[in-house]
Scaffold this motif. Structure first.
Motif, PDB file in Angstrom:
ATOM      1  N   THR A 171      10.797 -39.284  24.001  1.00 29.54           N
ATOM      2  CA  THR A 171       9.895 -38.227  23.533  1.00 29.54           C
ATOM      3  C   THR A 171      10.587 -37.338  22.501  1.00 29.54           C
ATOM      4  OG1 THR A 171       8.735 -38.200  25.658  1.00 29.54           O
ATOM      5  CG2 THR A 171       8.502 -36.256  24.259  1.00 29.54           C
ATOM      6  N   ALA A 172      11.837 -36.967  22.792  1.00 31.28           N
ATOM      7  CA  ALA A 172      12.585 -36.115  21.865  1.00 31.28           C
ATOM      8  C   ALA A 172      12.824 -36.812  20.531  1.00 31.28           C
ATOM      9  CB  ALA A 172      13.911 -35.703  22.494  1.00 31.28           C
ATOM     10  N   MET A 173      13.152 -38.087  20.564  1.00 30.14           N
ATOM     11  CA  MET A 173      13.389 -38.830  19.328  1.00 30.14           C
ATOM     12  C   MET A 173      12.137 -38.841  18.450  1.00 30.14           C
ATOM     13  SD  MET A 173      16.481 -40.152  18.950  1.00 30.14           S
ATOM     14  CE  MET A 173      16.247 -41.626  17.950  1.00 30.14           C
ATOM     15  N   LEU A 174      10.981 -39.123  19.056  1.00 28.60           N
ATOM     16  CA  LEU A 174       9.748 -39.204  18.283  1.00 28.60           C
ATOM     17  C   LEU A 174       9.314 -37.831  17.763  1.00 28.60           C
ATOM     18  CD1 LEU A 174       7.665 -41.748  20.392  1.00 28.60           C
ATOM     19  CD2 LEU A 174       8.775 -42.153  18.203  1.00 28.60           C
ATOM     20  N   ARG A 175       9.508 -36.796  18.561  1.00 27.23           N
ATOM     21  CA  ARG A 175       9.048 -35.457  18.166  1.00 27.23           C
ATOM     22  C   ARG A 175       9.998 -34.769  17.193  1.00 27.23           C
ATOM     23  NH1 ARG A 175       5.772 -31.080  19.676  1.00 27.23           N
ATOM     24  NH2 ARG A 175       6.794 -29.045  19.842  1.00 27.23           N
ATOM     25  N   TYR A 176      11.321 -34.833  17.458  1.00 26.48           N
ATOM     26  CA  TYR A 176      12.265 -34.009  16.718  1.00 26.48           C
ATOM     27  C   TYR A 176      13.094 -34.771  15.680  1.00 26.48           C
ATOM     28  CZ  TYR A 176      11.185 -30.787  20.509  1.00 26.48           C
ATOM     29  OH  TYR A 176      10.531 -29.981  21.412  1.00 26.48           O
ATOM     30  N   VAL A 177      13.235 -36.072  15.837  1.00 26.80           N
ATOM     31  CA  VAL A 177      14.066 -36.851  14.908  1.00 26.80           C
ATOM     32  C   VAL A 177      13.196 -37.650  13.939  1.00 26.80           C
ATOM     33  CG1 VAL A 177      15.912 -38.557  14.679  1.00 26.80           C
ATOM     34  CG2 VAL A 177      15.906 -36.982  16.629  1.00 26.80           C
ATOM     35  N   ILE A 178      12.336 -38.522  14.473  1.00 27.59           N
ATOM     36  CA  ILE A 178      11.471 -39.340  13.628  1.00 27.59           C
ATOM     37  C   ILE A 178      10.247 -38.548  13.173  1.00 27.59           C
ATOM     38  CG2 ILE A 178      10.196 -41.519  13.493  1.00 27.59           C
ATOM     39  CD1 ILE A 178      11.990 -42.573  15.718  1.00 27.59           C
ATOM     40  N   ALA A 184       4.788 -34.531  16.729  1.00 31.40           N
ATOM     41  CA  ALA A 184       5.734 -33.598  16.108  1.00 31.40           C
ATOM     42  C   ALA A 184       5.170 -32.194  15.954  1.00 31.40           C
ATOM     43  CB  ALA A 184       6.183 -34.138  14.748  1.00 31.40           C
ATOM     44  N   SER A 185       3.859 -32.070  15.885  1.00 27.86           N
ATOM     45  CA  SER A 185       3.250 -30.773  15.595  1.00 27.86           C
ATOM     46  C   SER A 185       2.526 -30.130  16.767  1.00 27.86           C
ATOM     47  CB  SER A 185       2.259 -30.921  14.434  1.00 27.86           C
ATOM     48  OG  SER A 185       2.916 -31.371  13.273  1.00 27.86           O
ATOM     49  N   VAL A 186       2.235 -30.889  17.804  1.00 30.88           N
ATOM     50  CA  VAL A 186       1.485 -30.328  18.924  1.00 30.88           C
ATOM     51  C   VAL A 186       2.333 -29.274  19.628  1.00 30.88           C
ATOM     52  CG1 VAL A 186       2.273 -31.968  20.686  1.00 30.88           C
ATOM     53  CG2 VAL A 186      -0.025 -30.998  20.833  1.00 30.88           C
ATOM     54  N   GLY A 187       1.689 -28.333  20.300  1.00 35.11           N
ATOM     55  CA  GLY A 187       2.391 -27.241  20.957  1.00 35.11           C
ATOM     56  C   GLY A 187       3.375 -27.704  22.024  1.00 35.11           C
ATOM     57  N   PHE A 188       4.435 -26.938  22.199  1.00 35.49           N
ATOM     58  CA  PHE A 188       5.488 -27.291  23.147  1.00 35.49           C
ATOM     59  C   PHE A 188       4.955 -27.432  24.566  1.00 35.49           C
ATOM     60  CE2 PHE A 188       8.951 -25.860  26.031  1.00 35.49           C
ATOM     61  CZ  PHE A 188       9.812 -26.927  25.842  1.00 35.49           C
ATOM     62  N   GLU A 189       4.117 -26.505  24.987  1.00 32.32           N
ATOM     63  CA  GLU A 189       3.603 -26.541  26.361  1.00 32.32           C
ATOM     64  C   GLU A 189       2.758 -27.788  26.607  1.00 32.32           C
ATOM     65  OE1 GLU A 189       4.429 -24.725  28.879  1.00 32.32           O
ATOM     66  OE2 GLU A 189       5.788 -23.506  27.650  1.00 32.32           O
TER      67      GLU A 189
END
Length: 205
Positions: A171-178, A184-189
């Motif tokens: 999840t972190a790779m897709l949201r923050y790296v790739i 990547a843009s949806v809210g954190f919660e």
């Protein structure tokens, strides 16, 4: 008249004026190393580039940290140590909501710019370099999976914790790296709520 010969330069700590040594030099080196490894990965980063970023002589980098692998470990540890120390508290809340707490903790590290940079340094480097991969394994295994696995009290606790960690790393790779959209843009919660359901299933389902 023949000019006197310049004495050969001795190895070790360079002269202070030349080195850029002084208050905060070590901290500047660590900060520059973290930025360099995050941008270029372990193999692409160089001691010379780190020294330039810190405003010091390369010999001073060697003096403080030795070879590149020790500089890499120091940069990662300095950036993540306070946050990773908090991972030891994950089991304290009990077993029932450990999935959500683990999810919020891991993704929170990526959400915070202060800890995102050293994480990027590790991830980008670990893909292609065994030294960096070893640092990443130590971080994930010793600081995250083992404390959580010890809380579960089941025979396959280690496997469950590893699958949960894999869910969060992906999840972190897709949201923050790739930076795949819309993740990547949806809210954190929203991300925490969705990911926590999968992590909870791995840990206690």
């Amino acid at each position: 008249m023949t000019p006197p010969e310049t004495p050969p330069r001795r190895r070790g700590r360079p002269p202070r004026a030349e080195a850029g040594d002084g208050p905060g030099a070590r901290e500047r080196i660590v900060a520059a190393a973290r930025a360099e490894f995050a941008e270029r990965g372990y193999d692409g980063a160089s001691i010379r580039a780190v020294a330039k970023g810190a405003g010091v002589d390369p010999a001073l980098v060697h003096h403080y940290f030795g070879p590149k692998e020790r500089l890499f470990a120091a940069a990662v540890e300095a950036g993540l140590a306070p946050a990773l120390a908090a991972a030891a508290a994950l089991p304290e809340g009990g077993r029932d909501d450990v999935g959500e707490r683990m999810t919020r903790f891991v993704l929170g590290l990526w959400e915070d710019p202060a800890t995102r940079e050293p994480l990027l340094a590790v991830v980008r480097s670990a893909v292609a370099n065994e030294t960096a991969a070893a640092v990443f394994r130590e971080l994930v295994t010793d600081r995250l999976m083992l404390p959580v696995a010890g809380l579960l009290g089941v025979a396959d606790a280690r496997l469950r914790a590893e699958l949960a960690a894999a869910q969060l790393v992906g999840t972190a790779m897709l949201r923050y790296v790739i930076k795949v959209e819309p993740l990547a843009s949806v809210g954190f919660e929203t991300v925490v709520a969705r990911a926590a359901a999968a992590v909870r299933a791995h840990l206690t389902g």
